[in-house]
Design an enzyme around this catalytic site. Structure first.
Site, mmCIF file in Angstrom:
data_model
loop_
_atom_site.group_PDB
_atom_site.id
_atom_site.type_symbol
_atom_site.label_atom_id
_atom_site.label_comp_id
_atom_site.label_asym_id
_atom_site.label_seq_id
_atom_site.Cartn_x
_atom_site.Cartn_y
_atom_site.Cartn_z
ATOM 1 N N CYS A 8 0.864 -1.176 0.000
ATOM 2 C CA CYS A 8 0.000 0.000 0.000
ATOM 3 C C CYS A 8 0.902 1.229 0.000
ATOM 4 C CB CYS A 8 -1.005 -0.009 1.155
ATOM 5 S SG CYS A 8 -0.321 0.110 2.796
ATOM 6 N N CYS A 80 -4.460 -0.528 -2.176
ATOM 7 C CA CYS A 80 -4.975 0.804 -2.483
ATOM 8 C C CYS A 80 -4.616 1.137 -3.925
ATOM 9 C CB CYS A 80 -4.409 1.852 -1.524
ATOM 10 S SG CYS A 80 -2.660 2.186 -1.712
ATOM 11 N N CYS A 87 3.148 0.869 -8.344
ATOM 12 C CA CYS A 87 3.966 -0.321 -8.119
ATOM 13 C C CYS A 87 4.903 -0.537 -9.309
ATOM 14 C CB CYS A 87 3.071 -1.547 -7.950
ATOM 15 S SG CYS A 87 3.974 -3.070 -7.606
#
Length: 133
Positions: A8, A80, A87
């Site tokens: 997250c 999230c 990412c």
């Protein structure tokens, strides 16, 4: 053993709770870690909410993503939209899941009102992690 990585934004609440449940519910099946795009420190409400369910995450540390662990992970779970969007690229063999959970750290109100939100998110995470078995 397979590796799972819960991610997250700040690695302070949701991914930490998922790591805590993962270490219990997925023990022997996965090596479990969590991290964030950034490092925000542990949220005391997350620690308290997990303790209420018998899971001690007080010794866990907020961490940023480890590129080597990310590359070797069998499953990456983003908790999230920010983590999903930011990412780093995953290897083709890595499975990914996205759990769009609300950020309990954004809860407003009294400490008890905030805890209600943390408990709701905690319970949702527990069900989702249990579903990975």
């Amino acid at each position: 053993m397979k590796k799972i990585y819960f991610l997250c934004t700040g690695n302070s609440c949701r991914s930490q709770m998922a790591e805590g449940y993962g270490k219990i519910l997925l023990k022997g099946k996965y090596e479990v870690r969590s991290a964030g795009i950034e490092k925000h420190g542990m949220n005391p409400y997350a620690v308290k909410a997990m303790a209420e369910d018998g899971v001690d995450i007080s010794k866990q540390m907020s961490k940023i993503i480890d590129p080597d662990y990310l590359k070797s992970a069998d499953l990456v779970v983003t908790l999230c939209g920010d983590a999903r969007d930011r990412c780093p690229a995953l290897p083709p063999q890595t499975k990914s899941l996205h759990w769009p959970l609300i950020d309990p750290a954004q809860a407003q109100g009294t400490p008890e009102q905030k805890m209600v939100v943390f408990r709701q998110v905690r319970d949702e995470i527990k069900k989702l992690v249990a579903g990975l078995e």
